[in-house]
Design a protein around this motif. Structure first.
Motif: not given
Length: 84
Positions: A45-61
């Protein structure tokens, strides 16, 4: 926007749990995802989109890509791919 205002726009986490805590961990993970989703939305919304995230199904990595210079440089990306 200063740091306090930025943090104030993200839901706080209230569940104290680890992956060994079963259902309590699922509740914590949901809180984390809600906070991350809101943080990413705020950045877009503030035009500051500078990273992406991902995780495994359990959210541990987690994995992430940091994008700088209009997507021309990616750092800390294990796959070596550039920003999407």
């Amino acid at each position: 926007m200063d740091l306090r205002e930025t943090v104030g726009r993200i839901p706080l986490l209230s569940t104290n749990a680890t992956p060994r805590d079963g259902d309590l961990w699922i509740a914590r993970l949901k809180e984390e995802y809600k906070a991350l989703i809101q943080f990413v939305k705020n950045n877009k919304d503030s035009d500051n989109d500078w990273f992406t995230l991902s995780s495994n199904k359990l959210g541990t990595k987690y994995g992430h890509t940091l994008c700088f210079l209009c997507g021309q440089f990616s750092e800390f990306n294990p796959s070596g791919n550039h920003c999407p």
